[in-house]
Motif scaffolding. Structure first.
Motif, PDB file in Angstrom:
ATOM      1  N   TRP A 106      62.182   7.542   5.781  1.00  0.00           N
ATOM      2  CA  TRP A 106      63.238   6.743   4.928  1.00  0.00           C
ATOM      3  C   TRP A 106      64.592   6.991   5.302  1.00  0.00           C
ATOM      4  O   TRP A 106      65.152   8.032   4.615  1.00  0.00           O
ATOM      5  N   HIS A 144      62.128  -2.722   3.758  1.00  0.00           N
ATOM      6  CA  HIS A 144      63.262  -2.195   2.940  1.00  0.00           C
ATOM      7  C   HIS A 144      64.235  -3.282   2.378  1.00  0.00           C
ATOM      8  O   HIS A 144      64.165  -4.438   2.955  1.00  0.00           O
ATOM      9  N   CYS A 179      68.459   1.890  -0.423  1.00  0.00           N
ATOM     10  CA  CYS A 179      67.432   0.697  -0.327  1.00  0.00           C
ATOM     11  C   CYS A 179      66.912   0.223  -1.764  1.00  0.00           C
ATOM     12  O   CYS A 179      66.815   1.127  -2.727  1.00  0.00           O
ATOM     13  N   GLU A 181      64.498  -1.802  -2.306  1.00  0.00           N
ATOM     14  CA  GLU A 181      63.188  -2.541  -2.377  1.00  0.00           C
ATOM     15  C   GLU A 181      62.033  -1.485  -2.251  1.00  0.00           C
ATOM     16  O   GLU A 181      62.301  -0.498  -1.291  1.00  0.00           O
ATOM     17  N   PHE A 182      61.222  -1.311  -3.159  1.00  0.00           N
ATOM     18  CA  PHE A 182      60.386  -0.074  -3.161  1.00  0.00           C
ATOM     19  C   PHE A 182      59.523  -0.147  -1.839  1.00  0.00           C
ATOM     20  O   PHE A 182      58.695  -1.140  -1.326  1.00  0.00           O
ATOM     21  N   CYS A 183      59.695   1.160  -1.289  1.00  0.00           N
ATOM     22  CA  CYS A 183      59.020   1.236   0.114  1.00  0.00           C
ATOM     23  C   CYS A 183      58.231   2.364   0.516  1.00  0.00           C
ATOM     24  O   CYS A 183      57.957   2.729   1.371  1.00  0.00           O
ATOM     25  N   HIS A 187      61.280   6.306  -1.273  1.00  0.00           N
ATOM     26  CA  HIS A 187      62.238   5.130  -1.508  1.00  0.00           C
ATOM     27  C   HIS A 187      63.668   5.615  -2.275  1.00  0.00           C
ATOM     28  O   HIS A 187      64.572   5.317  -1.920  1.00  0.00           O
ATOM     29  N   MET A 190      66.405   7.295  -0.246  1.00  0.00           N
ATOM     30  CA  MET A 190      66.855   6.569   0.706  1.00  0.00           C
ATOM     31  C   MET A 190      68.138   5.937   0.525  1.00  0.00           C
ATOM     32  O   MET A 190      68.377   4.863   0.084  1.00  0.00           O
TER      33      MET A 190
HETATM   34 CU1  CUA Z   1      63.371   1.691   1.689  1.00  0.00          CU
HETATM   35 CU2  CUA Z   1      63.109   1.441  -0.455  1.00  0.00          CU
END
Ligand code: CUA
Length: 308
Positions: A106, A144, A179, A181-183, A187, A190
């Motif tokens: 991340w 992401h 970031c 977008e849940f990744c 997350h 990040m």
């Molecule tokens: Cu990369 Cu959320």
């Protein structure tokens, strides 16, 4: 909405041309929505107050046509066209400089394209004020999303695909990037700093980043670095450490933050990052090195903190 009010992450700060456009669109959109809502509710109240009336059916039809169809269609249509024009502007494929950013789990791999070749860094993006930076975005593993709210719009980073976004900063300072977008596990950790500088200072910084690491030949810290296998994942340009997996560490200590925009770059945080990696940032690929301690750890930390 209130969560966006932190100064460094405030999308209404309008610190960039693109975020100023988004802010104007938002305000006009709110006014447009207010007009539609007032007209529809006003007409409904009027109809209710009139009560039974010989012309009721005709008036009801007028109400539906104008309040329910024509007014919303015209207003929403105009806002849509305006929104699409802004979207076209902020994703246009041109800029005064080009920066490629890869989303990783991340952290952020950052590559400046220059006439002399690529300049690779990580987890910190510096930009010259008043110049339009074109970002070419992709991801290495999962989706992401790249967002510096104070400077401009956000854009998904998709594996196997390239998306573009432009940022034209108008205010000096260190702005928060994240970031959006849940990744996965880390997350929320990040992040990165987007530092807006005077153009001359930016040019100096970029030239320094392009240089290999300045190290003396026999460096005990580098010996620890190699003995522990750090060089299998990390690159320090100008040395045998050429690992392509993790962030490039050539000028690690020139960055303000550690762990992808999370902690101040201090020897204490660096030591903890090496020994308690997963307490600081769960789920990441880098293994912790709890067996490192005492003089050996100090030597390694001292070496890393000299990578300016
Ligand atoms: Cu990369 Cu959320």
């Amino acid at each position: 909405m209130l969560s966006g009010c932190d100064g460094r992450h405030n999308w209404m700060a309008g610190a960039g041309e693109e975020s100023a456009q988004v802010k104007t669109l938002f305000i006009v959109l709110m006014i447009g929505a207010g007009v539609i809502w007032s007209a529809v509710v006003g007409a409904a109240i009027y109809a209710h107050k009139r009560g039974a009336h010989p012309n009721l059916e005709r008036e009801a039809r007028q109400f539906v046509i104008w309040g329910g169809a024509v007014l919303p269609t015209v207003l929403v249509g105009a806002l849509l066209v305006w929104g699409l024009i802004i979207l076209r502007d902020i994703t246009a494929d041109d800029g005064d400089l080009t920066v490629r950013v890869d989303g990783e789990r991340w952290w952020w791999r950052v590559i400046y394209e220059t006439p002399e070749g690529d300049v690779i860094t990580a987890n910190e993006i510096r930009l010259p004020i008043g110049q339009r930076a074109l970002f070419r975005l992709t991801a290495d593993d999962v989706i992401h999303s790249f967002w510096v709210p104070a400077l401009g719009g956000k854009m998904d980073m998709i594996p196997g695909r390239e998306t573009t976004l432009t940022l034209t900063p108008q205010t000096l300072g260190s702005w928060g990037g994240l970031c959006a977008e849940f990744c996965g596990g880390a997350h929320a950790l990040m992040r990165f700093d987007a530092i807006v500088m005077e153009p001359e200072a930016f040019d100096t910084w970029l030239a320094e980043q392009a240089e290999p690491a300045k190290l003396s030949a026999d460096n005990p810290g580098f010996e620890v670095f190699q003995a522990e296998g750090c060089g299998a994942c990390h690159t320090i340009r100008g040395t045998d450490a050429q690992g392509p997996v993790g962030p490039d560490l050539t000028h690690l200590a020139s960055r303000d933050k550690l762990g992808a925009g999370m902690w101040d770059m201090t020897p204490t945080n660096m030591a903890r990052w090496i020994t308690d990696t997963h307490e600081m940032k769960p789920d990441i690929d880098m293994p912790p090195y709890p067996h490192l301690n005492g003089a050996r750890l100090d030597t390694l930390v001292d070496f890393l903190m000299r990578l300016e």
